[in-house]
Design a protein around this motif. Sequence first.
Motif, mmCIF file in Angstrom:
data_model
loop_
_atom_site.group_PDB
_atom_site.id
_atom_site.type_symbol
_atom_site.label_atom_id
_atom_site.label_comp_id
_atom_site.label_asym_id
_atom_site.label_seq_id
_atom_site.Cartn_x
_atom_site.Cartn_y
_atom_site.Cartn_z
ATOM 1 N N TRP A 53 53.907 41.413 26.767
ATOM 2 C CA TRP A 53 54.309 40.896 28.081
ATOM 3 C C TRP A 53 53.932 41.849 29.216
ATOM 4 C CZ3 TRP A 53 58.049 43.248 31.289
ATOM 5 C CH2 TRP A 53 58.681 44.376 30.737
ATOM 6 N N ARG A 73 51.463 41.660 33.633
ATOM 7 C CA ARG A 73 52.257 41.945 34.834
ATOM 8 C C ARG A 73 51.883 43.277 35.479
ATOM 9 N NH1 ARG A 73 58.450 40.401 33.414
ATOM 10 N NH2 ARG A 73 58.742 41.547 35.384
ATOM 11 N N SER A 80 48.959 45.173 37.650
ATOM 12 C CA SER A 80 47.737 44.929 38.419
ATOM 13 C C SER A 80 47.714 45.824 39.640
ATOM 14 C CB SER A 80 47.645 43.459 38.845
ATOM 15 O OG SER A 80 48.705 43.116 39.716
ATOM 16 N N GLY A 136 52.796 48.626 41.081
ATOM 17 C CA GLY A 136 52.600 47.514 40.171
ATOM 18 C C GLY A 136 51.491 47.710 39.162
ATOM 19 N N PRO A 188 55.730 46.962 35.466
ATOM 20 C CA PRO A 188 55.419 45.538 35.642
ATOM 21 C C PRO A 188 55.890 44.952 36.973
ATOM 22 C CG PRO A 188 56.229 45.940 33.433
ATOM 23 C CD PRO A 188 56.420 47.224 34.188
ATOM 24 N N ARG A 189 55.068 44.087 37.505
ATOM 25 C CA ARG A 189 55.418 43.344 38.713
ATOM 26 C C ARG A 189 56.394 42.218 38.364
ATOM 27 N NH1 ARG A 189 51.693 43.980 43.079
ATOM 28 N NH2 ARG A 189 50.089 45.555 42.574
ATOM 29 N N GLY A 190 57.019 41.676 39.410
ATOM 30 C CA GLY A 190 57.880 40.518 39.224
ATOM 31 C C GLY A 190 59.360 40.808 39.221
ATOM 32 N N TYR A 191 59.747 42.095 39.307
ATOM 33 C CA TYR A 191 61.167 42.422 39.392
ATOM 34 C C TYR A 191 61.659 42.293 40.823
ATOM 35 C CZ TYR A 191 61.113 44.159 34.582
ATOM 36 O OH TYR A 191 61.018 44.261 33.211
ATOM 37 N N GLU A 196 56.152 46.871 45.061
ATOM 38 C CA GLU A 196 55.099 46.692 44.061
ATOM 39 C C GLU A 196 53.745 47.229 44.512
ATOM 40 O OE1 GLU A 196 54.972 42.521 43.408
ATOM 41 O OE2 GLU A 196 56.586 42.520 41.927
#
Length: 274
Positions: free
Chosen positions: A17, A21, A23, A30, A34-37, A261
């Motif tokens: 996973w 995420r 990049s 980021g 991982p991004r998205g938090y 990020e």
Amino acid sequence: MSMEDLHAVPDPSVGDWLAPRLSGDFGAVGWTVPRGYAAYARVLHPVNPEPAAEPTTWAGVCARTGRTAHALMQWESITTPAPGTVGLPLSGEGRWDEVQVERGCLAPQALSPLLDVLAPFTADHDGPQACHHALWEGWGWLAGTNTLVVAFRDGPGPHPRTPVWTELPEVVEDALNAPRLSLPGREYLLFAGPLHAALGMGDRVTDDWFLPQSPNLLWPADRSWCLASEIDFDSTLIGGPAELIAAVLAAPGLEAWPVDEDDDLSAFADHLNT
């Protein structure tokens, strides 16, 4: 070595996973965590003063060098005194040479309080499958390339005890023989265990000589947060719920700043301290 309460993970797909995420350019928050938090924090690695220097923080270094403390400050920038600053011993590169920080490892005096903050946000944090702990495969001690230190006594008196070198723990051998967790530019050994087992990671050189190494990646089974100590960085990044990040920023014993990020933590990104 000491890797108590940890066991090797034979299937690295539990980390699949992560890569989708990550990049951005090298140095971006980021790119590392991982991004998205909902929120992110940067925990600065503790300052290690020379024996003659007073204990200090990154903010304390800035106060001495005339620099500005901020979320994206860089160690090389803040240890280079501002024009007109006098009275500090400098290295050949023109930096204050009585202080240093460790890269790629969050020292126990900061890791321990950080784990205490993470515990309430980690389901069954004492369980054997509570978290995944990843170590970069390139640390020399994982390959048995420790530096030999020879102690001797000049003059009368008892001779120093001969060090008893410890063997590679079975859990490390198992991880070395298992498939690696592969991420862009890095390969990791993967372990699982309780949250606070992170404090036992490192090289047990002899029975009474332990060199700690914090996980380079750490996340709980539900992936609700993730911690990353990139091997080239002098700070540790955490992504997670806003409530968790607020607790990290407020925790005593930690020097932490909020980040986003896309924030840049590369060596030349400190535009306030040029």
